[in-house]
Design an enzyme around this catalytic site. Structure first.
Site, short mmCIF file in Angstrom:
data_model
loop_
_atom_site.label_atom_id
_atom_site.label_comp_id
_atom_site.label_asym_id
_atom_site.label_seq_id
_atom_site.Cartn_x
_atom_site.Cartn_y
_atom_site.Cartn_z
N HIS A 58 67.78 51.38 -10.19
CA HIS A 58 67.73 50.98 -8.77
C HIS A 58 66.36 50.50 -8.31
CE1 HIS A 58 70.36 51.93 -4.96
NE2 HIS A 58 69.94 50.70 -4.98
N ASP A 114 74.84 55.40 -2.31
CA ASP A 114 74.08 56.16 -3.31
C ASP A 114 74.41 57.64 -3.19
OD1 ASP A 114 71.87 57.06 -5.03
OD2 ASP A 114 70.91 55.14 -4.55
N HIS A 119 72.09 59.62 -3.94
CA HIS A 119 70.73 60.09 -3.64
C HIS A 119 70.18 59.33 -2.44
CE1 HIS A 119 71.60 60.40 -8.00
NE2 HIS A 119 71.08 61.61 -7.87
N ASP A 135 66.85 58.08 -2.58
CA ASP A 135 65.86 57.14 -3.13
C ASP A 135 64.70 56.92 -2.17
OD1 ASP A 135 67.63 57.03 -5.22
OD2 ASP A 135 68.16 54.91 -4.99
N HIS A 153 62.81 54.73 -9.53
CA HIS A 153 64.12 54.40 -8.93
C HIS A 153 64.48 55.35 -7.79
CE1 HIS A 153 66.85 57.01 -11.82
NE2 HIS A 153 65.75 57.64 -11.47
N ASP A 208 74.53 51.73 -5.63
CA ASP A 208 74.21 52.53 -6.81
C ASP A 208 75.54 53.12 -7.27
OD1 ASP A 208 73.49 54.67 -8.54
OD2 ASP A 208 71.51 54.78 -7.60
N ASP A 212 76.29 55.54 -8.85
CA ASP A 212 76.44 57.00 -8.77
C ASP A 212 76.96 57.46 -7.41
OD1 ASP A 212 74.19 57.37 -7.05
OD2 ASP A 212 72.85 57.75 -8.74
N GLU A 225 72.37 50.76 -11.76
CA GLU A 225 72.47 52.04 -12.48
C GLU A 225 73.69 52.11 -13.39
OE1 GLU A 225 70.22 54.68 -12.48
OE2 GLU A 225 68.80 53.84 -11.01
MN LIG Z 1 69.82 54.84 -6.30
#
Ligand SMILES: [Mn+2]
Length: 292
Positions: free
Chosen positions: A93, A119, A121, A123, A136, A223, A225, A268
């Protein structure tokens, strides 16, 4: 009628992550032809040359990410100026520190750019707050003008986005320093519990309203994830309890054909974890939901 041609820009870089495996994602997608049918269904859909580090380069992760980001910003900018729709495929990312400055440069200083960031997360670390120091995990903070100057000033100096024009969707793993930074700046975060309560369609509609309201255009950064790893294993940093592919593709169609959607980034993808290439097919479906 949207006449834009989608140009895929593969970013063969994993140096922003702990495990560099994502660097091989774009080549797997291209050589195994996971996006090939889009060339038939979307006029002008094509792959550009990948962006990668110069061979033999023994740079630090910071040098590598800055070098990649700088090249990518130029490339994105040049495609937008030709009237194309950039589809950036990571890589980790950290490529976002090149994609969105490239878009912002085309818009100029007088108008704002919005961004929807899917995402697990946030980030939104800096080198000071990050336990892992992986870049990332810093990409969104950099775009908001926070953190290491070399990263935050890729392409052009200073913040590329105002937090008022940013939404994060699907968050379920983060550190308190990131949450505090985003709360202070005023970004809108849709955690998984809110998405489960209200439904992704409604949440995404609200996010579109926010990122489009005071801006000349907006982007979407996905992303992978954000998706549930039980369904989509081929990601860099899996976190349980994410979105399903079906609900995401269904929600995204609300942005399909919107000329204010200026670019798309999907990152990712880790092909080595992608049992039976289910996540490669997911990338195809996400592209199909959004490209002009
Ligand atoms: Mn990310």
């Amino acid at each position: 009628m949207d006449a834009r041609k989608t140009i895929v820009i593969g970013v063969a870089n994993g140096r922003g992550a702990g495990d560099p495996a994502c660097q091989d994602g774009p080549e797997v997608l291209r050589s195994l032809k996971f996006l090939a049918d889009l060339e038939q269904t979307h006029a002008g859909f094509s792959w550009d040359d990948p962006i990668r580090l110069a061979p033999g380069e023994s740079s630090t992760p910071l040098d590598a990410v800055v070098q990649i980001g700088t090249q990518l910003a130029e490339r994105v900018c040049s495609h937008l100026r030709q009237g194309n729709f950039p589809l950036v495929v990571g890589g980790d990312h950290s490529c976002a520190i090149g994609t969105w400055p490239g878009v912002k440069r085309v818009l100029g200083d007088k108008v704002r750019l919005g961004l929807i960031w899917f995402d697990a997360h946030m980030d939104s670390h800096t080198f000071d707050s990050s336990p892992s120091k992986r870049i990332h995990g810093m990409a969104l903070a950099c775009l908001l003008g926070i953190g290491d100057r070399r990263l935050a000033d890729v392409a052009d100096a200073g913040a590329k986005l105002l937090a008022a024009d940013v939404c994060l969707i699907g968050v379920r793993s983060f550190e308190s320093a990131e949450a505090a930074l985003l709360a202070k700046l005023g970004a809108r975060i849709y955690f998984m519990d809110e998405i489960r309560r209200r439904g992704l369609r409604e949440v995404f509609a609200e996010a579109l309203q926010r990122v489009g309201e005071h801006t000349a255009g907006y982007g979407i950064s996905i992303d992978l994830d954000a998706l549930d790893p039980a369904e989509e294993p081929g990601v860099g940093s899996p976190v349980a309890g994410g979105l399903s592919l079906g609900e995401l593709t269904e929600a995204l169609t609300q942005a399909h054909g919107d000329e204010k959607l200026l670019a798309l980034e999907i990152v990712e993808y880790n092909p080595y974890r992608d049992t039976h290439f289910v996540t490669a097919r997911a990338i195809h479906d996400l592209c199909q939901s959004l490209i002009p």
